[in-house]
Design a protein around this motif. Structure first.
Motif, PDB file in Angstrom:
ATOM      1  N   LEU A   1       0.849  -1.192   0.000  1.00  0.00           N
ATOM      2  CA  LEU A   1       0.000   0.000   0.000  1.00  0.00           C
ATOM      3  C   LEU A   1       0.881   1.237   0.000  1.00  0.00           C
ATOM      4  N   LEU A   2       0.749   2.042  -1.051  1.00  0.00           N
ATOM      5  CA  LEU A   2       1.544   3.255  -1.232  1.00  0.00           C
ATOM      6  C   LEU A   2       0.626   4.396  -1.643  1.00  0.00           C
ATOM      7  N   SER A   3       1.005   5.607  -1.278  1.00  0.00           N
ATOM      8  CA  SER A   3       0.252   6.756  -1.765  1.00  0.00           C
ATOM      9  C   SER A   3       0.599   7.006  -3.225  1.00  0.00           C
ATOM     10  N   GLU A   4      -0.308   7.673  -3.932  1.00  0.00           N
ATOM     11  CA  GLU A   4      -0.028   8.030  -5.330  1.00  0.00           C
ATOM     12  C   GLU A   4       1.191   8.929  -5.409  1.00  0.00           C
ATOM     13  N   ALA A   5       1.336   9.841  -4.444  1.00  0.00           N
ATOM     14  CA  ALA A   5       2.483  10.751  -4.462  1.00  0.00           C
ATOM     15  C   ALA A   5       3.792   9.994  -4.293  1.00  0.00           C
ATOM     16  N   ALA A   6       3.795   8.967  -3.452  1.00  0.00           N
ATOM     17  CA  ALA A   6       5.009   8.172  -3.266  1.00  0.00           C
ATOM     18  C   ALA A   6       5.376   7.444  -4.552  1.00  0.00           C
ATOM     19  N   LEU A   7       4.381   6.932  -5.263  1.00  0.00           N
ATOM     20  CA  LEU A   7       4.648   6.235  -6.530  1.00  0.00           C
ATOM     21  C   LEU A   7       5.184   7.188  -7.597  1.00  0.00           C
ATOM     22  N   ARG A   8       4.762   8.456  -7.545  1.00  0.00           N
ATOM     23  CA  ARG A   8       5.206   9.427  -8.548  1.00  0.00           C
ATOM     24  C   ARG A   8       6.538  10.072  -8.199  1.00  0.00           C
ATOM     25  N   ALA A   9       6.948   9.984  -6.942  1.00  0.00           N
ATOM     26  CA  ALA A   9       8.149  10.696  -6.485  1.00  0.00           C
ATOM     27  C   ALA A   9       9.368  10.309  -7.305  1.00  0.00           C
ATOM     28  N   HIS A  10      10.165  11.340  -7.620  1.00  0.00           N
ATOM     29  CA  HIS A  10      11.411  11.143  -8.363  1.00  0.00           C
ATOM     30  C   HIS A  10      11.173  10.374  -9.662  1.00  0.00           C
ATOM     31  N   GLY A  11      10.079  10.747 -10.339  1.00  0.00           N
ATOM     32  CA  GLY A  11       9.799  10.130 -11.626  1.00  0.00           C
ATOM     33  C   GLY A  11       9.419   8.675 -11.539  1.00  0.00           C
ATOM     34  N   GLY A  12       8.893   8.274 -10.405  1.00  0.00           N
ATOM     35  CA  GLY A  12       8.495   6.882 -10.233  1.00  0.00           C
ATOM     36  C   GLY A  12       9.644   5.944  -9.937  1.00  0.00           C
TER      37      GLY A  12
ATOM     38  N   MET B   1      13.154  -6.369  -3.303  1.00  0.00           N
ATOM     39  CA  MET B   1      12.341  -7.576  -3.224  1.00  0.00           C
ATOM     40  C   MET B   1      13.123  -8.837  -3.579  1.00  0.00           C
ATOM     41  N   ALA B   2      14.311  -8.673  -4.111  1.00  0.00           N
ATOM     42  CA  ALA B   2      15.187  -9.818  -4.395  1.00  0.00           C
ATOM     43  C   ALA B   2      14.496 -10.905  -5.196  1.00  0.00           C
ATOM     44  N   GLY B   3      13.811 -10.501  -6.271  1.00  0.00           N
ATOM     45  CA  GLY B   3      13.189 -11.475  -7.148  1.00  0.00           C
ATOM     46  C   GLY B   3      11.729 -11.760  -6.875  1.00  0.00           C
ATOM     47  N   ARG B   4      11.213 -11.371  -5.703  1.00  0.00           N
ATOM     48  CA  ARG B   4       9.793 -11.576  -5.420  1.00  0.00           C
ATOM     49  C   ARG B   4       8.962 -10.569  -6.216  1.00  0.00           C
ATOM     50  N   ASP B   5       7.863 -11.031  -6.758  1.00  0.00           N
ATOM     51  CA  ASP B   5       6.953 -10.125  -7.464  1.00  0.00           C
ATOM     52  C   ASP B   5       6.190  -9.267  -6.456  1.00  0.00           C
ATOM     53  N   TRP B   6       5.860  -8.052  -6.875  1.00  0.00           N
ATOM     54  CA  TRP B   6       5.078  -7.175  -6.007  1.00  0.00           C
ATOM     55  C   TRP B   6       4.167  -6.306  -6.857  1.00  0.00           C
ATOM     56  N   VAL B   7       3.121  -5.813  -6.241  1.00  0.00           N
ATOM     57  CA  VAL B   7       2.207  -4.902  -6.928  1.00  0.00           C
ATOM     58  C   VAL B   7       1.875  -3.746  -5.990  1.00  0.00           C
ATOM     59  N   PRO B   8       1.809  -2.529  -6.535  1.00  0.00           N
ATOM     60  CA  PRO B   8       1.409  -1.396  -5.699  1.00  0.00           C
ATOM     61  C   PRO B   8      -0.099  -1.400  -5.490  1.00  0.00           C
ATOM     62  N   VAL B   9      -0.511  -0.984  -4.320  1.00  0.00           N
ATOM     63  CA  VAL B   9      -1.928  -0.855  -3.995  1.00  0.00           C
ATOM     64  C   VAL B   9      -2.160   0.583  -3.552  1.00  0.00           C
TER      65      VAL B   9
ATOM     66  N   SER C   1       4.254   7.333   3.874  1.00  0.00           N
ATOM     67  CA  SER C   1       5.202   8.391   3.532  1.00  0.00           C
ATOM     68  C   SER C   1       4.708   9.734   4.071  1.00  0.00           C
ATOM     69  N   ARG C   2       5.575  10.738   4.041  1.00  0.00           N
ATOM     70  CA  ARG C   2       5.241  12.045   4.615  1.00  0.00           C
ATOM     71  C   ARG C   2       3.966  12.634   4.009  1.00  0.00           C
ATOM     72  N   ASP C   3       3.778  12.442   2.706  1.00  0.00           N
ATOM     73  CA  ASP C   3       2.611  13.030   2.062  1.00  0.00           C
ATOM     74  C   ASP C   3       1.305  12.430   2.585  1.00  0.00           C
TER      75      ASP C   3
END
Length: 346
Positions: free
Chosen positions: A19-30, A40-48, A67-69
């Motif tokens: 679970l991430l904020s939209e702003a965190a996902l966009r930070a520093h160009g994603g 993650m060392a090879g583990r698959d992950w998905v943002p929520v 995150s701070r935002d």
């Protein structure tokens, strides 16, 4: 994290949901997505993402990164709607096992609720320690050099050199008592020693803080306050520190002592503090934290001439976000490999 939860998370082949904020996902160009993938060392992950305002569908996640935002202008006393949505998403995610927060402390009620639900909470303690220490020292020096008084005369366009009774005291030879000996307190203490001050360290155990420092426990606070010229609060909010600086404690300080609080407002009896500042028992205070935040508009602390009040921003700096992400990513790698997490709240 419990051993069974860690084992279950590691053994699963399903993508890890974060679970991430939209702003965190966009930070520093994603760029955070690439760094998470590396951790993650090879583990698959998905943002929520947290649900939108008009979206009642539940979400689920294994990990949450606050995150701070996410907190924005919210405080632990007054939570804004956007922050509340993120908090609710965490509290209602049935699979959530670990939450990492950008803050150094975890005394917001939501983190207590998560821990009651069996969620491990980790903090970013240390990420902003240098910044907070610098701010505390800036507040101390401003009070020591009577800068609030000189700023007032500047606004009046009045030439008023500090003379006679207004002459600042030398810091050399004065005694500072620092309550809390984490990264913030240690940095403050090191600098105050360079100023030639005697430094008393208050910590949970009487383990010596180092050469040149006097070390006492919380039980010894009443004994050291009568010789304390500067009381610096840099401790976490715990059952032991809540209300530590009572009206009686303030009265036991030497008349004209000063207070610096970069800890939590609840460590101090705020009405007693206001009375001590108004009556001259305390000569001044730098306060970054308050019993209720935001500080109510009618609080005398806004306008007292011997007070510097800042809006819980002692730790703000443009480099903090990267340091917080670094701690989160390090813990993410540990979570994947079932290693102990850094800064886990006991």
């Amino acid at each position: 994290m419990t051993a069974s939860a860690a084992s279950s998370a590691s053994a699963s082949t399903a993508p890890v949901r974060i679970l991430l904020s939209e702003a965190a996902l966009r930070a520093h160009g994603g760029a955070i997505t690439a760094t998470i993938a590396a951790a993650m060392a090879g583990r698959d992950w998905v943002p929520v993402a947290p649900p939108a305002v008009d979206d009642a569908r539940p979400i689920d996640a294994d990990i949450a990164f606050v995150s701070r935002d996410v907190t924005g202008r919210s405080t632990k006393h007054e939570v804004q709607p956007a922050t509340r949505r993120f908090y609710t998403a965490m509290l209602e995610a049935p699979s959530l096992r670990w939450t990492h927060t950008h803050s150094a402390g975890a005394d917001r009620p939501v983190f207590g609720q998560l821990r009651q639900q069996g969620v491990t909470v980790t903090t970013s303690s240390g990420a902003n320690a240098s910044v907070v220490a610098q701010t505390a020292l800036a507040g101390l020096l401003a009070l020591a050099r009577h800068l609030p008084q000189m700023l007032a005369t500047q606004r009046e366009r009045r030439w008023a050199p500090l003379m006679g009774a207004d002459m600042p005291r030398d810091l050399h030879g004065q005694t500072a008592t620092i309550v809390g000996w984490g990264p913030i307190g240690q940095q403050i203490g090191t600098v105050l020693r360079l100023f030639g001050m005697s430094v008393v360290v208050v910590r949970q155990r009487a383990t010596p803080a180092g050469e040149g420092f006097e070390t006492v426990t919380f039980a010894d606070v009443p004994a050291v306050l009568p010789r304390t010229d500067w009381l610096v609060l840099a401790c976490p909010l715990t059952d032991e520190t809540r209300g530590l600086l009572s009206a009686a404690a303030l009265d036991s300080l030497p008349k004209g002592a000063r207070l610096v609080n970069v800890s939590r407002g609840e460590v101090v009896d705020e009405p007693a503090l206001i009375a001590a500042l108004q009556g001259g028992q305390l000569a001044g205070a730098y306060l970054d934290v308050f019993a209720h935040e935001p500080l109510p508009a009618d609080s005398p602390l806004w306008t007292l001439p011997n007070v510097i009040a800042t809006p819980h921003s002692a730790g703000f700096s443009d480099g903090n976000a990267a340091r917080v992400v670094e701690i989160f990513l390090d813990n993410l790698g540990r979570w994947i490999t079932q290693a102990p997490l850094r800064n886990a709240v006991p």
